[in-house]
Write a protein that holds these residues in place. Structure first.
Motif, PDB file in Angstrom:
ATOM      1  N   VAL A  50      -3.879   6.328  50.584  1.00 55.37           N
ATOM      2  CA  VAL A  50      -3.312   6.682  49.325  1.00 55.37           C
ATOM      3  C   VAL A  50      -1.781   5.699  49.218  1.00 55.37           C
ATOM      4  N   ALA A  51      -1.094   5.270  49.991  1.00 57.94           N
ATOM      5  CA  ALA A  51       0.050   4.696  49.947  1.00 57.94           C
ATOM      6  C   ALA A  51       0.404   4.134  51.190  1.00 57.94           C
ATOM      7  N   ALA A  52       1.207   2.971  51.276  1.00 57.16           N
ATOM      8  CA  ALA A  52       1.711   2.674  52.501  1.00 57.16           C
ATOM      9  C   ALA A  52       2.978   1.904  52.317  1.00 57.16           C
ATOM     10  N   ILE A  53       3.964   1.828  53.482  1.00 60.49           N
ATOM     11  CA  ILE A  53       5.267   1.286  53.288  1.00 60.49           C
ATOM     12  C   ILE A  53       5.322   0.467  54.835  1.00 60.49           C
ATOM     13  N   SER A  54       5.479  -0.863  54.704  1.00 64.40           N
ATOM     14  CA  SER A  54       5.302  -1.679  55.495  1.00 64.40           C
ATOM     15  C   SER A  54       6.858  -1.820  56.380  1.00 64.40           C
ATOM     16  N   ARG A  55       6.865  -2.504  57.474  1.00 62.64           N
ATOM     17  CA  ARG A  55       8.063  -2.611  58.098  1.00 62.64           C
ATOM     18  C   ARG A  55       9.256  -3.305  57.410  1.00 62.64           C
ATOM     19  N   ASP A  56       8.691  -4.180  56.387  1.00 59.61           N
ATOM     20  CA  ASP A  56       9.687  -5.126  55.829  1.00 59.61           C
ATOM     21  C   ASP A  56       9.746  -4.534  54.205  1.00 59.61           C
ATOM     22  N   THR A  59       5.484  -2.279  49.553  1.00 59.47           N
ATOM     23  CA  THR A  59       4.736  -0.914  49.409  1.00 59.47           C
ATOM     24  C   THR A  59       3.060  -1.271  48.969  1.00 59.47           C
ATOM     25  N   ILE A  60       2.558  -0.817  49.254  1.00 66.94           N
ATOM     26  CA  ILE A  60       0.939  -0.783  48.921  1.00 66.94           C
ATOM     27  C   ILE A  60       0.163   0.418  48.365  1.00 66.94           C
TER      28      ILE A  60
END
Length: 123
Positions: A50-56, A59-60
């Protein structure tokens, strides 16, 4: 291993909203140190990122939820969130918090750790 505990699911009418929360147990600062994501899986269907948030803090999102389900994190509280807005019956599924995720431009792809999930039912 980190344990991820989701909350915030429930039953809601179409057009309603829910906010899902994920808490990594025993690991302070975890949500800021790793790629974190949300996946969902409906009965009889494949798991979907659904969604991701990276270390930096990039947001995807999957195309189907862009602009509808913002992902966020609170580093001070060590919490990951997914705001579900304008819900439709098609979004009925178990939603899982995931950690150490991989992703591409089209959404999260995989993970190392996953919680037990929180059920979202839209009628």
């Amino acid at each position: 291993d980190v344990q991820l505990v989701e909350s915030g699911g429930g039953s809601v009418q179409a057009g309603g909203s829910l906010r899902l929360s994920c808490a990594p147990s025993g690991y302070a600062g975890y949500v800021s140190g790793y790629c974190m994501a949300w996946f969902r899986q409906a009965p009889g269907e494949e798991r979907m990122g659904v969604a991701a948030i990276s270390r930096d803090s990039t947001t995807i999102y999957a195309d189907s939820v862009k602009g509808r389900f913002p992902i966020s994190r609170d580093s001070a509280k060590n919490r990951l969130y997914l705001q579900l807005n304008s819900l439709k019956p098609d979004y009925t599924a178990m939603y899982y918090c995931a950690a150490n995720c991989g992703y591409n431009d089209y959404g999260p792809l995989n993970f190392e750790y996953r919680g037990q999930g929180t059920q979202v039912t839209v009628s």
